[in-house]
Design an enzyme around this catalytic site. Structure first.
Site, PDB file in Angstrom:
ATOM      1  N   LYS A 184       0.832  -1.205   0.000  1.00 36.24           N
ATOM      2  CA  LYS A 184       0.000   0.000   0.000  1.00 36.24           C
ATOM      3  C   LYS A 184       0.863   1.251   0.000  1.00 36.24           C
ATOM      4  O   LYS A 184       0.542   2.233  -0.673  1.00 36.24           O
ATOM      5  CB  LYS A 184      -0.932  -0.011   1.221  1.00 36.24           C
ATOM      6  CG  LYS A 184      -1.949  -1.168   1.213  1.00 36.24           C
ATOM      7  CD  LYS A 184      -2.714  -1.234   2.531  1.00 36.24           C
ATOM      8  CE  LYS A 184      -3.284  -2.619   2.795  1.00 36.24           C
ATOM      9  NZ  LYS A 184      -3.924  -2.737   4.112  1.00 36.24           N
ATOM     10  N   GLN A 231      -3.609  -1.808  10.424  1.00 40.33           N
ATOM     11  CA  GLN A 231      -3.509  -3.104   9.756  1.00 40.33           C
ATOM     12  C   GLN A 231      -3.921  -4.226  10.705  1.00 40.33           C
ATOM     13  O   GLN A 231      -3.470  -4.284  11.852  1.00 40.33           O
ATOM     14  CB  GLN A 231      -2.072  -3.319   9.242  1.00 40.33           C
ATOM     15  CG  GLN A 231      -1.893  -4.569   8.406  1.00 40.33           C
ATOM     16  CD  GLN A 231      -2.662  -4.550   7.084  1.00 40.33           C
ATOM     17  OE1 GLN A 231      -2.935  -3.499   6.525  1.00 40.33           O
ATOM     18  NE2 GLN A 231      -3.023  -5.724   6.602  1.00 40.33           N
ATOM     19  N   ASP A 246     -10.497   2.221   5.713  1.00 39.07           N
ATOM     20  CA  ASP A 246     -10.921   0.817   5.660  1.00 39.07           C
ATOM     21  C   ASP A 246     -12.442   0.693   5.625  1.00 39.07           C
ATOM     22  O   ASP A 246     -12.978  -0.370   5.276  1.00 39.07           O
ATOM     23  CB  ASP A 246     -10.416   0.061   6.897  1.00 39.07           C
ATOM     24  CG  ASP A 246      -9.180  -0.782   6.608  1.00 39.07           C
ATOM     25  OD1 ASP A 246      -9.040  -1.250   5.466  1.00 39.07           O
ATOM     26  OD2 ASP A 246      -8.389  -0.965   7.541  1.00 39.07           O
TER      27      ASP A 246
END
Ligand code: GUN
Length: 286
Positions: free
Chosen positions: A58, A102, A125
């Site tokens: 990412k 994460q 997210d």
């Protein structure tokens, strides 16, 4: 000319790299128009190899599109209060547009309060309950990246899902449920199947579009898929030294379109993190 030595596979590959490249070009053009540089911060706890790999992917994609991305690495034994304080600090920082924690977190940490602590406006997210509710109520939301990527794939290949029967296998918060909301938003007819579904093969065979999001290697076989179906493989399981999807190899002989693994949906998920970062930045900063 002699015949080709092997029968060509029937399904057209839905190439995640092609989608990711096209999205990168669009995002880079959007970033170039902005009077500021959007900023994305990853929070990673510990050194889980998969998490290290994903965050690095990412971060690399962020650089490609001109977004300033930083990774905060917390010690594997960090306590809940310190992690929460880190989120609060990022929420309060006006220069930070997007925050991504994460997952998975180490076992001693509780992910739910962490995800709920992220400012919904920075929640790239799309896991915050505010964004979940906004997605299901049809309001502008930040939407989970993997299912958003499925729409990016069908859009890139100009596959129309309106009125079609989409069968999603898996009911996770990260993929199955938000995918159902997104395909409903595209006027598809949606079935969500899962581990307790009776006659899974019979249900999947009804799918003109099949989303496999379970995480069980080779779960979906050719005999379960209707000829010509669009099959989107989200599963990722390590088997020996290979990453394999939920879709078995013989589906290539039956489906009309199929995402390869690797090289399919995962690459587009990464692209969607950055698409969401730009969306968050533009909404926040006007
Ligand atoms: N770990 C595996 N998938 C995801 C994801 O989509 N978001 C985050 N934050 N962590 C993940």
């Amino acid at each position: 000319m002699s015949a080709a030595p092997t029968e060509p596979r029937r399904a057209q590959p839905l190439d995640g790299r092609a989608v990711s490249d096209a999205v990168a070009a669009r995002l880079a053009a959007r970033v170039a128009e902005l009077p500021y540089v959007p900023r994305l911060v990853f929070v990673r706890v510990g050194e889980d190899p998969a998490s290290v790999f994903y965050v690095r992917s990412k971060q690399r994609y962020a650089k490609r599109v001109g977004v300033d991305a930083e990774t905060l690495v917390l010690r594997v034994d960090v306590d809940q209060a310190t992690l929460m304080a880190t989120i609060e600090r990022l929420n309060a920082d006006p220069a930070t547009d997007a925050v991504l924690v994460q997952l998975p977190l180490p076992d001693h940490l509780d992910a739910a309060p962490v995800l709920e602590a992220i400012d919904p406006a920075k929640d790239v997210d799309g896991f915050h309950p505010m964004n979940v509710g906004r997605l299901w109520s049809g309001a502008p939301a930040l939407v989970p990246c993997t299912p958003l990527g499925l729409l990016a794939i069908v859009d890139h290949y100009e596959l129309d899902v309106k009125g079609r029967h989409v069968v999603i296998i898996g009911r996770s918060h990260m993929v199955g449920k938000p995918a159902a909301a997104l395909f409903l938003g595209r006027h598809a007819t949606v079935t969500v199947a899962h581990s307790r579904t009776r006659d899974l093969a019979g249900v999947v065979r009804q799918g003109e579009v099949v989303v496999a999001a379970v995480g069980r290697a080779g779960l979906v076989t050719g005999s379960m898929v209707q000829p010509g179906a669009i099959v989107l493989d989200v599963g990722m399981t390590r088997v020996d030294d290979r990453i394999v999807g939920d879709v078995a190899d013989d589906v290539w002989d039956v489906a009309g379109y199929l995402t390869p693994m690797p090289g399919g949906t995962g690459l587009v998920t990464v692209a969607m993190v950055l698409q969401n970062t730009l969306t968050a930045a533009e909404r926040r900063r006007g």
